[in-house]
Design an enzyme around this catalytic site. Structure first.
Site, mmCIF file in Angstrom:
data_model
loop_
_atom_site.group_PDB
_atom_site.id
_atom_site.type_symbol
_atom_site.label_atom_id
_atom_site.label_comp_id
_atom_site.label_asym_id
_atom_site.label_seq_id
_atom_site.Cartn_x
_atom_site.Cartn_y
_atom_site.Cartn_z
ATOM 1 N N GLY A 270 1.422 5.213 4.307
ATOM 2 C CA GLY A 270 0.079 4.726 4.545
ATOM 3 C C GLY A 270 -0.594 5.550 5.624
ATOM 4 N N GLY B 66 -4.043 4.974 6.599
ATOM 5 C CA GLY B 66 -5.288 4.348 7.056
ATOM 6 C C GLY B 66 -5.323 4.511 8.568
ATOM 7 N N LEU B 67 -6.100 3.659 9.245
ATOM 8 C CA LEU B 67 -6.191 3.796 10.697
ATOM 9 C C LEU B 67 -4.830 3.744 11.360
ATOM 10 C CD1 LEU B 67 -9.324 1.723 11.652
ATOM 11 C CD2 LEU B 67 -8.981 4.178 11.808
ATOM 12 N N SER C 242 -22.617 -7.552 6.336
ATOM 13 C CA SER C 242 -22.160 -7.690 7.721
ATOM 14 C C SER C 242 -22.438 -9.072 8.298
ATOM 15 C CB SER C 242 -22.821 -6.636 8.601
ATOM 16 O OG SER C 242 -22.573 -6.946 9.942
ATOM 17 N N ARG D 131 -16.064 -17.777 11.129
ATOM 18 C CA ARG D 131 -15.996 -17.435 9.708
ATOM 19 C C ARG D 131 -15.421 -18.551 8.843
ATOM 20 N NH1 ARG D 131 -13.812 -11.141 10.080
ATOM 21 N NH2 ARG D 131 -15.775 -10.340 10.906
ATOM 22 N N GLU E 52 -2.625 -3.748 9.420
ATOM 23 C CA GLU E 52 -2.775 -5.015 8.693
ATOM 24 C C GLU E 52 -1.466 -5.415 7.999
ATOM 25 O OE1 GLU E 52 -6.378 -5.249 6.324
ATOM 26 O OE2 GLU E 52 -5.781 -7.173 5.460
ATOM 27 N N LEU F 193 -9.600 -3.139 13.457
ATOM 28 C CA LEU F 193 -9.634 -1.704 13.742
ATOM 29 C C LEU F 193 -8.926 -1.455 15.062
ATOM 30 C CD1 LEU F 193 -13.341 -0.894 12.744
ATOM 31 C CD2 LEU F 193 -11.287 -0.819 11.340
HETATM 32 C C1 FAD Z 1 -15.322 -4.539 3.834
HETATM 33 C C2 FAD Z 1 -14.485 -4.637 5.065
HETATM 34 C C3 FAD Z 1 -15.058 -4.530 6.312
HETATM 35 C C4 FAD Z 1 -14.276 -4.610 7.466
HETATM 36 N N1 FAD Z 1 -14.897 -4.500 8.671
HETATM 37 C C5 FAD Z 1 -14.130 -4.538 9.798
HETATM 38 C C6 FAD Z 1 -14.748 -4.377 11.067
HETATM 39 O O1 FAD Z 1 -15.946 -4.207 11.184
HETATM 40 N N2 FAD Z 1 -13.958 -4.397 12.154
HETATM 41 C C7 FAD Z 1 -12.608 -4.570 12.081
HETATM 42 O O2 FAD Z 1 -11.952 -4.548 13.105
HETATM 43 N N3 FAD Z 1 -12.014 -4.717 10.880
HETATM 44 C C8 FAD Z 1 -12.735 -4.714 9.734
HETATM 45 N N4 FAD Z 1 -12.118 -4.866 8.526
HETATM 46 C C9 FAD Z 1 -10.650 -4.926 8.442
HETATM 47 C C10 FAD Z 1 -10.046 -3.540 8.598
HETATM 48 O O3 FAD Z 1 -10.840 -2.591 7.957
HETATM 49 C C11 FAD Z 1 -8.638 -3.412 8.030
HETATM 50 O O4 FAD Z 1 -7.877 -4.495 8.380
HETATM 51 C C12 FAD Z 1 -7.950 -2.165 8.539
HETATM 52 O O5 FAD Z 1 -8.760 -1.041 8.331
HETATM 53 C C13 FAD Z 1 -6.592 -1.949 7.912
HETATM 54 O O6 FAD Z 1 -6.080 -0.697 8.312
HETATM 55 P P1 FAD Z 1 -4.606 -0.234 7.951
HETATM 56 O O7 FAD Z 1 -4.437 1.119 8.522
HETATM 57 O O8 FAD Z 1 -3.655 -1.281 8.364
HETATM 58 O O9 FAD Z 1 -4.532 -0.193 6.366
HETATM 59 P P2 FAD Z 1 -5.422 0.548 5.246
HETATM 60 O O10 FAD Z 1 -6.606 1.204 5.778
HETATM 61 O O11 FAD Z 1 -5.586 -0.461 4.164
HETATM 62 O O12 FAD Z 1 -4.476 1.696 4.747
HETATM 63 C C14 FAD Z 1 -3.398 1.491 3.903
HETATM 64 C C15 FAD Z 1 -2.754 2.811 3.613
HETATM 65 O O13 FAD Z 1 -1.534 2.592 2.947
HETATM 66 C C16 FAD Z 1 -1.436 3.380 1.788
HETATM 67 N N5 FAD Z 1 -0.575 2.654 0.866
HETATM 68 C C17 FAD Z 1 -0.621 1.355 0.503
HETATM 69 N N6 FAD Z 1 0.392 1.060 -0.318
HETATM 70 C C18 FAD Z 1 1.100 2.184 -0.472
HETATM 71 C C19 FAD Z 1 2.271 2.526 -1.197
HETATM 72 N N7 FAD Z 1 2.946 1.627 -1.915
HETATM 73 N N8 FAD Z 1 2.712 3.803 -1.155
HETATM 74 C C20 FAD Z 1 2.064 4.747 -0.411
HETATM 75 N N9 FAD Z 1 0.968 4.476 0.301
HETATM 76 C C21 FAD Z 1 0.492 3.209 0.263
HETATM 77 C C22 FAD Z 1 -2.841 3.620 1.347
HETATM 78 O O14 FAD Z 1 -2.915 4.796 0.590
HETATM 79 C C23 FAD Z 1 -3.551 3.739 2.701
HETATM 80 O O15 FAD Z 1 -3.427 5.058 3.164
HETATM 81 C C24 FAD Z 1 -12.890 -4.801 7.359
HETATM 82 C C25 FAD Z 1 -12.306 -4.918 6.105
HETATM 83 C C26 FAD Z 1 -13.093 -4.873 4.969
HETATM 84 C C27 FAD Z 1 -12.453 -5.085 3.639
#
Ligand code: FAD
Ligand code: SF4
Ligand code: FES
Lengths: 644, 249
Positions: free
Chosen positions: A40, A42-43, A284, A337, A432, A448
């Protein structure tokens, strides 16, 4: 099994500094002898992988998208919290800590949350140094806003695209390590199993999504940063590919899954427009600062509106019910919320909903436009209004917006200790994907913060403590544990491809989503949850008999990808229901109808449920075993939330 | 609405590929373009045929994954992403032609899916500020004029979709590359590596096989994030400056 959270001793404000001093360090020259897998990007994952690379470890990072820049984190709009107190309005690390514990309805760990608040300040410095263009004031300093009803302005933002800018910052740091040769990036790769050797996480098995090749990767530690599981509900604000497969398959290898029923349902999303709907779009939270939420007082008027015989703008004031303002005079439209969501459901259940489906309420800006002028409202929300119009075809300057709650975030996830390690040695979960910091409800702009805190500032320290105690020896991917995992993955894929039934993967996914939303959504009760359990079991059985997955494994096969994910959702969904059944109290996003105050608000039962529910997998179709980690509160006094 | 779709089908990178025609009888104007494709795929699957493969993820216009070339335009008739295009932009009875991005540097993987990893490699060549985690100054230590911060933000909103490349008759990536170069050239944090960055990124862009820029502006006109041509002008200036006093070998 005894769950040890490993929270360090001592006063809360000193725990993290002491812990950082006490952890074992890996000598700089030895770091290159260790391999770390990060699943993964993401952030959470991108920041961790980049930081590991900078420290000198060898990193392999994986994502299923075609580029790490496209992770779901990119979609976050509102902002990121940090206790900088730049506004001199009384914010502090302690206040952010306190707000987060309270906002989570006292179901999170004090130690973890305090650390989160503590490192939040470093995140902003880091991002600015990377060139993240946060919003600024005319004097050139960073701008802040108050978010989600917070009493202080501690949210940093980059227009409505904060997640994008933060992710691109982490992606750039990651790209730098890729070019330095410290990170090897595997895109379009999906982790399908965790590999354990001698009781330790030592690698993963992936499927190359282009060629279908099943590949093994070995390392000294495995970090899951695979995001949340909101897509169990089929419709959610998550990206289409967001899934639980990596976490779920790790769970089946022994990692405990904590608080699976804690789901956040966001009140302001664009309502479903028809059966074709594939995802829901968030509007938002800030809109509730100026918009007024209402439905008609009288069912008959709602019906006329639904049939198109009456326009909302023609309904006189005395026939409207501004139900949030009526029920919560002091917070009004700005209630948290979960409260806003639940109330929207109630009025729609009463038959007073609007839109053709009856599942929508109004968010009206007419008064704000009258008060401040159209230009002012356009200045604040112009891009959101445009987006709304693009999607719905309605003009929100002229007619009230229609909104409805949607699944947005999952607070539950893999159980981790203070070091962010799961109960499986060498397996970590960040972002997450873990359960750690938000309790039963997450505050706006805190996901975030948590993802980046975990990735930049926590795991780079804590993983060293584990590795320092590990021998350098590598495990070969020829080891039988890898071969076994590979053949199991192949077996599942073959099985899915062989069924050749009559229903598509999406049909099953929609059916599951329907059950979850109906019985394990905004409002839950024992009878409904029991019903959901049997229905999910039945659906899962049908899935394995009647799903239709075409094509072969040896090609890009999006149906096969989805089938694997839905197969896991069908198991996780049942665990969510089980957890919701067990927790017969209401707390945060989890509302049990049996546990409410006389006024119909959520009622916690601290004596019985002040614990983390961590579930252990016991084999196919066997009930999972519950383990409890008691929550101890030494710094925050527990109170019942009230927004009257 | 009734819609006729002519869709590019190509089994894999080696396959020659060709158009196939499909008929959809019950399209709602509220559907997004990708939801219309979901409906098409369910219909195809029911007939036991391989669904049309296409890239998508956020469906909110921000991840840049979706990439369809619709009626001769990347992302279709509106200046937005494919996922944010709705069927109300078309009329009952329309025939719509859908192809993948076409560019040497974006080889087709299958059907409408292309490989855009060349963009990642361009960023890896220098699209960053070389700072490690930790040990950086306080965020408010260097004030940045709001005007500059806003302008840098405008450049930073590029979603890396590749529509600019698909729109350009030379398949040039100048708009994409210039957006990143501009963002970092404007900010104080980007100054130290300003010259090496632009040189390295441009060299990588050439190596990937993107074409030359002939300033027709088709890229910016089709860019869903309205990245402006000024970025390209800035890139050219930055590049000349860097070349004339190179820090690079
Ligand atoms: C529309 C929306 C708006 C939001 N706004 C806010 C905000 O304003 N402020 C805030 O704090 N939070 C906000 N959130 C929540 C926040 O965006 C997320 O909780 C956060 O970005 C999750 O980050 P992460 O790095 O944990 O996972 P993600 O960004 O979901 O990344 C997951 C990663 O895992 C990889 N992955 C998943 N499964 C597999 C697998 N089996 N094999 C290989 N790779 C895999 C994906 O490719 C990806 O790279 C928002 C969420 C949404 C839906
Ligand atoms: S410049 Fe525009 S068209 Fe090109 S990749 Fe960026 S967002 Fe897409
Ligand atoms: S699917 Fe993300 S931009 Fe279209």
């Amino acid at each position: 099994m005894k769950l040890d959270s490993k929270i360090p001793e001592g006063p809360i404000a000193e725990k993290w500094s002491k812990h950082k001093f006490n952890v074992k360090l890996v000598n700089p020259a030895n770091k290159r002898k260790y391999d770390i897998i990060v699943v993964g990007t993401g952030l959470a994952g991108a920041s961790a992988a980049a930081s590991f690379g900078e420290l000198g470890y060898n990193v392999k990072a994986f994502c299923f998208q075609d580029s790490p820049r496209r992770a779901h984190s990119i979609a976050a709009q509102g902002g990121i919290n940090a206790a900088k107190n730049y506004q001199n309005d009384g914010d502090s690390i302690f206040r952010l800590f306190y707000d987060t514990v309270k906002g989570g309805d006292y179901r999170s760990r004090e130690g973890n949350v305090y650390r989160l608040a503590e490192v939040s300040v470093d995140i902003i410095d880091q991002c600015v140094a990377q060139g993240v263009p946060f919003a600024r004031e005319y004097g050139g300093l960073l701008a802040n806003r108050s978010f989600g009803g917070a009493q202080v302005s501690r949210t940093f933002y980059a227009r409505g695209q904060t997640g994008q800018q933060l992710l691109l910052g982490a992606y750039s740091a990651l790209s730098r390590q890729v070019s330095n040769g410290k990170v090897k990036m595997y895109t379009r790769s999906e982790m399908l199993d965790l590999v354990m050797v001698d009781g330790k996480a030592r690698g993963i098995v992936t499927r190359n999504l282009i060629t279908g090749e099943i590949e093994s990767h070995s390392a000294h530690a495995v970090v899951l940063a695979t995001g949340g599981y909101g897509n169990v509900f089929y419709l959610s604000t998550n990206a289409m590919g967001s899934n639980a497969t990596a976490a779920w398959r790790a769970h089946k290898k022994g990692a405990l899954f904590a608080n699976p029923c804690y789901t956040q349902i966001h009140p302001t999303c664009i309502p479903v427009s028809g059966d074709h709907q594939s995802k829901l779009t968030l509007m938002s939270e800030s809109l509730r600062n100026d918009g007024r939420v209402w439905v008609p007082k009288d069912k008959a008027d709602s019906e006329k509106i639904r049939k198109g015989q009456l326009k909302p703008t023609d309904l006189p004031e005395d026939k409207r019910d501004y139900y949030l303002e009526r029920r919560y005079p002091s917070f009004g439209n700005l209630v948290p919320r979960d409260v806003a969501s639940r109330n929207a459901k109630y009025v729609c259940d009463e038959g007073r909903g609007v839109s053709t489906t009856g599942l929508a309420v109004y968010l009206d800006f007419a008064d704000a436009i009258k008060r401040d002028g159209r230009a002012a409202i356009e200045g604040k929300y112009g891009n959101l209004f445009d987006m709304y119009q693009q999607i719905t075809g309605d003009n929100p300057y002229e007619t009230p917006m229609k909104i409805y709650p949607a699944v947005h975030y999952t607070m539950g996830g893999l159980w981790v200790d203070y070091n962010l390690m799961t109960n499986v040695d060498g397996l970590y979960a960040i972002g997450e994907a873990n359960f750690s910091d938000h309790g039963a409800n997450r505050l706006g702009a805190s996901a975030l913060m948590q993802g980046l805190a975990d990735g930049y500032f926590v795991i780079p320290y804590t993983i060293g403590d584990y590795l320092a105690k590990m021998p350098y020896d590598k495990v070969s991917t020829d080891h039988e544990a890898f071969k076994e995992a590979e053949s199991r993955v192949k077996e599942i894929n073959d099985k899915l491809l062989r069924i050749k039934g009559n229903r598509t993967v999406d049909e099953f996914h929609k059916a599951l989503g329907h059950i979850m939303w109906e019985y394990c959504g905004m409002s839950r009760n024992e009878e409904g949850l029991k019903k959901a359990k049997t229905e999910i079991q039945k659906l899962r059985k049908e899935f394995w008999e009647d799903v239709n997955v075409l094509g072969t494994n040896e090609e890009l096969n999006q149906s096969l990808e989805k089938a694997n994910r839905v197969a896991d959702f069908l198991e996780l969904g049942e665990l969510m229901v089980e957890d919701a059944l067990n927790r017969s109290e209401s707390c945060g996003g989890h509302f049990r109808e049996e546990s409410q105050t006389e006024e119909g608000e959520a009622k916690r039962k601290d004596d019985e449920f002040s614990y983390v529910a961590a579930w252990e997998y016991k084999g196919p179709e066997a009930p999972e075993e519950l383990h409890k980690e008691d929550l101890v509160f030494e710094n925050v006094k527990l109170t019942q939330r009230s927004y009257k | 609405m009734k819609i006729t779709l002519k869709v590019w089908r190509q089994k894999n990178a080696q396959d020659k590929g060709g158009f196939k025609t499909y008929q959809l009888d019950d399209v709602s104007p509220d559907m997004s373009f990708l939801e219309m494709f979901d409906v098409l795929n369910e219909q195809i699957l029911k007939k036991g045929e391989d669904p049309v493969h296409f890239d998508h993820d956020c469906r909110e216009g921000i991840c840049g994954t979706c990439s369809m070339y619709i009626n001769g335009k990347p992302h279709g008739p509106k200046q937005t992403t494919t996922c944010q295009l709705h069927m109300r932009s078309f009329s009952d009875g329309d025939t719509i032609v859908v192809e993948p991005w076409r560019a040497q540097a974006f080889p087709v993987v299958k059907d409408l899916v292309v490989n855009r990893s060349s963009f990642d490699r361009v960023i890896q060549a220098g699209g960053y500020v070389s700072v490690n985690t930790g040990g950086v100054p306080d965020a408010n230590e260097i004030p940045i004029p709001k005007k500059i911060a806003d302008e840098a933000f405008d450049s930073a909103t590029c979603i890396g979709c590749g529509a600019c490349v698909a729109a350009c008759k030379n398949a040039s990536a100048m708009l994409f590359v210039s957006a990143k170069v501009s963002q970092l050239a404007m900010l104080p944090q980007g100054q130290v590596e300003r010259k090496t960055r632009v040189e390295k990124m441009v060299a990588q862009m050439d190596e990937e096989g993107f074409g030359a820029c002939s300033n027709t502006g088709a890229c910016s006109a089709e860019c869903p994030k309205e990245i402006s041509l000024e970025n390209i002008a800035r890139l050219n200036r930055e590049y000349l400056k860097a070349k004339s006093s190179s820090d690079n070998v």
